[in-house]
Design a protein around this motif. Structure first.
Motif, mmCIF file in Angstrom:
data_model
loop_
_atom_site.group_PDB
_atom_site.id
_atom_site.type_symbol
_atom_site.label_atom_id
_atom_site.label_comp_id
_atom_site.label_asym_id
_atom_site.label_seq_id
_atom_site.Cartn_x
_atom_site.Cartn_y
_atom_site.Cartn_z
ATOM 1 N N UNK A 11 -1.745 20.054 80.057
ATOM 2 C CA UNK A 11 -3.108 20.273 80.546
ATOM 3 C C UNK A 11 -4.041 20.636 79.392
ATOM 4 N N UNK A 12 -5.309 20.909 79.716
ATOM 5 C CA UNK A 12 -6.295 21.153 78.655
ATOM 6 C C UNK A 12 -5.922 22.358 77.803
ATOM 7 N N UNK A 13 -5.293 23.365 78.407
ATOM 8 C CA UNK A 13 -4.891 24.541 77.647
ATOM 9 C C UNK A 13 -3.771 24.203 76.673
ATOM 10 N N UNK A 14 -2.822 23.384 77.108
ATOM 11 C CA UNK A 14 -1.762 22.937 76.213
ATOM 12 C C UNK A 14 -2.332 22.128 75.056
ATOM 13 N N UNK A 15 -3.280 21.279 75.346
ATOM 14 C CA UNK A 15 -3.881 20.461 74.287
ATOM 15 C C UNK A 15 -4.473 21.355 73.207
ATOM 16 N N UNK A 16 -5.278 22.328 73.603
ATOM 17 C CA UNK A 16 -5.883 23.225 72.617
ATOM 18 C C UNK A 16 -4.801 23.970 71.847
ATOM 19 N N UNK A 17 -3.872 24.574 72.571
ATOM 20 C CA UNK A 17 -2.821 25.373 71.925
ATOM 21 C C UNK A 17 -2.033 24.543 70.933
ATOM 22 N N UNK A 18 -1.717 23.311 71.290
ATOM 23 C CA UNK A 18 -0.861 22.503 70.434
ATOM 24 C C UNK A 18 -1.605 21.895 69.254
ATOM 25 N N UNK A 19 -2.878 21.584 69.414
ATOM 26 C CA UNK A 19 -3.683 21.168 68.256
ATOM 27 C C UNK A 19 -3.733 22.298 67.235
ATOM 28 N N UNK A 20 -3.978 23.520 67.714
ATOM 29 C CA UNK A 20 -4.040 24.675 66.812
ATOM 30 C C UNK A 20 -2.673 24.938 66.188
ATOM 31 N N UNK A 21 -1.623 24.878 66.986
ATOM 32 C CA UNK A 21 -0.279 25.151 66.481
ATOM 33 C C UNK A 21 0.084 24.215 65.333
ATOM 34 N N UNK A 22 -0.176 22.943 65.496
ATOM 35 C CA UNK A 22 0.160 21.993 64.433
ATOM 36 C C UNK A 22 -0.688 22.212 63.196
ATOM 37 N N UNK A 23 -1.945 22.591 63.378
ATOM 38 C CA UNK A 23 -2.798 22.873 62.221
ATOM 39 C C UNK A 23 -2.267 24.069 61.429
ATOM 40 N N UNK A 24 -1.782 25.089 62.139
ATOM 41 C CA UNK A 24 -1.192 26.248 61.458
ATOM 42 C C UNK A 24 0.090 25.835 60.744
ATOM 43 N N UNK A 25 0.925 25.058 61.411
ATOM 44 C CA UNK A 25 2.176 24.604 60.785
ATOM 45 C C UNK A 25 1.907 23.805 59.520
ATOM 46 N N UNK A 26 0.918 22.945 59.552
ATOM 47 C CA UNK A 26 0.616 22.135 58.376
ATOM 48 C C UNK A 26 0.131 23.007 57.216
ATOM 49 N N UNK A 27 -0.595 24.089 57.546
ATOM 50 C CA UNK A 27 -1.018 25.017 56.501
ATOM 51 C C UNK A 27 0.188 25.743 55.910
ATOM 52 N N UNK A 28 1.143 26.101 56.759
ATOM 53 C CA UNK A 28 2.333 26.802 56.280
ATOM 54 C C UNK A 28 3.196 25.913 55.393
ATOM 55 N N UNK A 29 3.310 24.650 55.757
ATOM 56 C CA UNK A 29 4.181 23.745 54.998
ATOM 57 C C UNK A 29 3.507 23.152 53.770
ATOM 58 N N UNK A 30 2.268 23.532 53.529
ATOM 59 C CA UNK A 30 1.585 23.052 52.326
ATOM 60 C C UNK A 30 2.171 23.688 51.069
ATOM 61 N N UNK A 31 2.884 24.805 51.239
ATOM 62 C CA UNK A 31 3.557 25.462 50.118
ATOM 63 C C UNK A 31 5.067 25.267 50.261
ATOM 64 N N UNK A 32 5.798 25.207 49.144
ATOM 65 C CA UNK A 32 7.225 24.862 49.227
ATOM 66 C C UNK A 32 8.126 25.991 49.722
ATOM 67 N N UNK A 33 7.669 27.236 49.694
ATOM 68 C CA UNK A 33 8.537 28.346 50.088
ATOM 69 C C UNK A 33 8.858 28.284 51.578
ATOM 70 N N UNK A 34 10.068 28.729 51.981
ATOM 71 C CA UNK A 34 10.461 28.665 53.392
ATOM 72 C C UNK A 34 9.547 29.488 54.289
ATOM 73 N N UNK A 35 9.448 29.056 55.527
ATOM 74 C CA UNK A 35 8.617 29.744 56.516
ATOM 75 C C UNK A 35 9.452 30.012 57.767
ATOM 76 N N UNK A 36 8.951 30.907 58.588
ATOM 77 C CA UNK A 36 9.623 31.304 59.832
ATOM 78 C C UNK A 36 8.624 31.199 60.973
ATOM 79 N N UNK A 37 9.087 30.749 62.126
ATOM 80 C CA UNK A 37 8.247 30.697 63.318
ATOM 81 C C UNK A 37 8.990 31.328 64.481
ATOM 82 N N UNK A 38 8.297 32.177 65.230
ATOM 83 C CA UNK A 38 8.824 32.785 66.443
ATOM 84 C C UNK A 38 7.941 32.376 67.608
#
Length: 285
Positions: A11-38
């Motif tokens: 639904x529309x809430x999932x769309x917003x949440x998941x667009x934001x989630x992927x944008x955050x993930x892409x920012x995290x993976x821009x650096x080579x050091x390992x990351x953690x997600x909960x």
């Protein structure tokens, strides 16, 4: 807990949440050091939109269905739609990725993911859906309690300094859920002050959110950003008119990414009277 995310997948809430989630993930993976997600309220992580619960509500047609038809030319939205396409290529034409699937898709081999779900049936499905991925720990547990147990994150004896905590509670307790989430955020930030924390919340009547906004500014975070999408006017307590995410310690330039994505999201998903908003409750220093 009676809430089932399957009724609302895509639904529309999932769309917003998941667009934001992927944008955050892409920012995290821009650096080579390992990351953690909960993911504290993970659900089952993978859904079917043409059968069962999602088909009964039809909410996905007004969310991801509209966005797929519109195909807005925005990089963050395009990133999300490509992830949906990848999920369907792997799992069938009516598959929809929940946040655990998107985390697994966006993060890398050296990263680690913990997903918690309290409802036993959903937790069993979560474990089954990700049984083959060694990066993911799927747990039948309370997500708020897991923040105490898992933060700060470690990989063996090594502390992981970078990562994300996604809190997506069911809000069955209505406004009381905000207090529980804010308390969890405060403790999480004390345990892992450098982590990025994202809290999803529904919007019915905006005036009911004013205490939440005020309390969020007092959390021990370096910054606090809110990204909101309304598909209808925020004037009815009887339905979810939109949703938002509170982002604490947001990655650098995330506000620019979301600022470009929100207007085309609103244009594609608007039911009449919709709006979008992006603002700093606590600007970065």
């Amino acid at each position: 807990m009676n809430y089932r995310h399957a009724f609302h997948a895509g639904n529309h809430a999932d769309v917003l949440k998941h667009v934001v989630l992927l944008a955050v993930c892409d920012a995290l993976t821009a650096k080579p050091t390992p990351a953690f997600a909960l993911d504290t309220h993970a659900g089952r992580g993978l859904y079917r939109l043409k059968s069962g619960s999602a088909q009964r509500t039809g909410e996905a047609e007004q969310g991801v269905g509209r966005l797929l038809a519109a195909q807005p030319r925005d990089p963050a939205i395009g990133r999300y739609l490509k992830a949906v396409a990848a999920c369907r290529a792997a799992h069938g034409h009516d598959a929809y990725p929940g946040s655990p699937w998107l985390l697994a898709h966006a993060l890398r081999e050296q990263d680690r993911i913990a997903c918690c779900e309290l409802q036993p049936i959903e937790a069993a499905a979560l474990k089954a859906n990700f049984a083959g991925d060694a990066r993911i720990s799927a747990r039948e547990s309370d997500g708020y309690a897991a923040m105490k147990a898992l933060l700060p994150p470690k990989a063996g004896a090594t502390k992981l300094g970078r990562g994300l905590v996604l809190i997506d509670p069911p809000y069955e307790a209505q406004l009381d859920e905000f207090d529980a989430a804010l308390a969890a955020l405060r403790e999480g930030l004390q345990r892992w002050p450098q982590g990025t924390f994202a809290l999803w919340y529904p919007i019915k009547l905006r005036r009911h959110l004013q205490p939440f906004y005020r309390k969020a500014t007092h959390l021990p975070a370096k910054s606090a950003l809110v990204a909101e999408l309304l598909v209808r006017a925020d004037d009815s307590p009887l339905r979810m008119n939109g949703s938002g995410l509170l982002l604490l310690n947001a990655p650098w330039k995330l506000d620019e990414t979301l600022g470009a994505a929100l207007p085309p999201l609103r244009a594609a998903l608007d039911d009449g009277g919709g709006a979008s908003d992006l603002r700093w409750l606590k600007p970065p220093v």
